[in-house]
Motif scaffolding. Structure first.
Motif, PDB file in Angstrom:
ATOM      1  N   TYR A   3      -1.834   6.469   3.062  1.00 50.63           N
ATOM      2  CA  TYR A   3      -2.679   6.792   3.298  1.00 50.63           C
ATOM      3  C   TYR A   3      -3.604   5.068   3.311  1.00 50.63           C
ATOM      4  N   ARG A   4      -3.340   3.900   4.459  1.00 51.39           N
ATOM      5  CA  ARG A   4      -3.514   2.475   4.082  1.00 51.39           C
ATOM      6  C   ARG A   4      -5.060   2.610   4.540  1.00 51.39           C
ATOM      7  N   GLY A   5      -5.740   1.303   4.500  1.00 51.30           N
ATOM      8  CA  GLY A   5      -7.339   1.443   4.060  1.00 51.30           C
ATOM      9  C   GLY A   5      -7.826   2.226   4.711  1.00 51.30           C
ATOM     10  N   ASP A  74     -16.115  -0.561   9.947  1.00 55.41           N
ATOM     11  CA  ASP A  74     -15.444   0.403   9.626  1.00 55.41           C
ATOM     12  C   ASP A  74     -13.854   0.450  10.222  1.00 55.41           C
ATOM     13  N   GLY A  75     -12.695   1.150   9.481  1.00 52.26           N
ATOM     14  CA  GLY A  75     -11.491   0.619  10.594  1.00 52.26           C
ATOM     15  C   GLY A  75     -11.705   2.970  10.642  1.00 52.26           C
ATOM     16  N   SER A  76     -13.078   3.243   9.941  1.00 53.67           N
ATOM     17  CA  SER A  76     -12.534   5.240  10.314  1.00 53.67           C
ATOM     18  C   SER A  76     -13.471   5.441  11.703  1.00 53.67           C
ATOM     19  N   LEU A 122      -7.609  -4.135   0.829  1.00 55.94           N
ATOM     20  CA  LEU A 122      -7.034  -5.117   1.177  1.00 55.94           C
ATOM     21  C   LEU A 122      -6.266  -5.743   0.522  1.00 55.94           C
ATOM     22  N   GLU A 123      -4.475  -5.924   1.611  1.00 59.24           N
ATOM     23  CA  GLU A 123      -3.487  -6.392   0.403  1.00 59.24           C
ATOM     24  C   GLU A 123      -4.145  -8.608  -0.033  1.00 59.24           C
ATOM     25  N   ASP A 124      -4.510  -8.490   1.252  1.00 60.80           N
ATOM     26  CA  ASP A 124      -4.713 -10.513   1.078  1.00 60.80           C
ATOM     27  C   ASP A 124      -6.228 -10.411   1.022  1.00 60.80           C
ATOM     28  N   PHE A 125      -6.064 -10.634  -0.129  1.00 60.25           N
ATOM     29  CA  PHE A 125      -7.970 -10.812  -0.993  1.00 60.25           C
ATOM     30  C   PHE A 125      -8.066 -12.203   0.119  1.00 60.25           C
ATOM     31  N   ILE A 181      -7.850  13.084  -4.971  1.00 62.67           N
ATOM     32  CA  ILE A 181      -8.845  14.265  -3.414  1.00 62.67           C
ATOM     33  C   ILE A 181      -7.681  15.014  -2.657  1.00 62.67           C
ATOM     34  N   ASP A 182      -6.108  14.836  -3.521  1.00 62.66           N
ATOM     35  CA  ASP A 182      -5.391  15.961  -2.398  1.00 62.66           C
ATOM     36  C   ASP A 182      -4.854  14.530  -2.230  1.00 62.66           C
ATOM     37  N   GLU A 183      -4.358  13.530  -1.890  1.00 61.48           N
ATOM     38  CA  GLU A 183      -4.075  12.390  -1.037  1.00 61.48           C
ATOM     39  C   GLU A 183      -2.812  11.350  -2.648  1.00 61.48           C
ATOM     40  N   LYS A 184      -2.457  10.620  -1.443  1.00 57.39           N
ATOM     41  CA  LYS A 184      -2.221   9.884  -1.659  1.00 57.39           C
ATOM     42  C   LYS A 184      -2.792   8.370  -0.966  1.00 57.39           C
ATOM     43  N   VAL A 185      -3.272   7.726  -1.832  1.00 57.50           N
ATOM     44  CA  VAL A 185      -3.722   6.175  -1.357  1.00 57.50           C
ATOM     45  C   VAL A 185      -4.018   5.243  -1.913  1.00 57.50           C
TER      46      VAL A 185
END
Length: 245
Positions: A3-5, A74-76, A122-125, A181-185
């Motif tokens: 998951y991203r962002g 927020d993106g969610s 964020l990749e681009d700080f 929490i059982d996921e990959k971020v």
């Protein structure tokens, strides 16, 4: 799946587990990060405020009633749904669904822009710092916290309640995939030096830096307080917009 962002919060099971974890009695967010953050943030009364990555707006619920205006981004969608409930009835509140990479930053609009534990996603700080600088009024403040670089450094990340920590590959800047929490971020590792340099290059005046030293008065358990003194969990900056030369 990685998951991203903020996309991981659209996973209903993850969101519920996250909120349970976030609100637990010994949450380091509440006992360590929040007191340090509020100390750097200072008084936001009668200011136009923008929060980046507002999540459920748990801090905004305390601050928004006293601001001139509060805007949360927020993106969610699921997180924004929680924010809407938390800020219901508070005037001059605007909530926007957008990623921070695509959000339309208005020039010289805010007196204060803050972000809690979001910008390491964020990749681009450098670009977000440019956007924030332009969106602040002169002498406006930018306050943010990120996960401490000693935690984001290693490509191999442990889980569970740790009693030891791996610090490795510290100067290898870039993407990390962390089990959470059982996921990959996906997060992005930067050194303290790089955070500092990018802020300086963006013409911010860096007023304060904090590693959120644990304060014993916030801990119900002395054992947990002693454990939390072993390694920093958070890195915080308080910056001021100065006129560019």
């Amino acid at each position: 799946m990685e998951y991203r962002g903020s996309s991981v919060y659209e996973n209903e099971v993850f969101l519920q587990n996250y909120m349970n974890r976030r609100m637990r009695e010994e949450s380091p967010n509440e006992m360590i990060e929040k007191p340090a953050f509020l100390k750097l943030l200072g008084d936001t009364s009668n200011k136009d405020v923008l929060e980046l990555g507002c999540g459920a707006a748990t801090l905004a619920k305390e601050l928004a009633p006293f601001t001139r205006s509060y805007t949360g981004v927020d993106g969610s969608e699921k997180m924004l749904g929680l924010a809407i409930k938390n800020l219901e009835g508070i005037p001059n509140v605007t909530l926007t669904h957008a990623s921070l990479e695509t959000y339309d930053f208005k020039n010289e609009t805010y007196d204060c822009i803050f972000s809690q534990l979001t910008l390491h996603y964020l990749e681009d700080f450098k670009q977000i710092c440019e956007n924030i600088y332009n969106s602040l009024r002169t002498d406006g403040e930018f306050v943010f916290s990120v996960q401490h670089p000693v935690l984001t450094s290693a490509f191999i990340s442990g889980g569970g309640k740790r009693e030891n920590w791996l610090v490795d590959d510290y100067f290898l800047i870039g993407e990390r995939v962390e089990p959470w929490i059982d996921e990959k971020v996906v997060k992005y590792h930067r050194t303290i030096e790089q955070y500092f340099k990018i802020l300086q290059d963006s013409q911010f005046n860096i007023m304060k830096l904090s590693e959120a030293t644990p304060d014993k008065s916030y801990f119900p358990s002395e054992k947990e307080w002693k454990r939390r003194q072993r390694i920093p969990l958070f890195l915080l900056f308080a910056c001021e917009k100065r006129s560019r030369k």
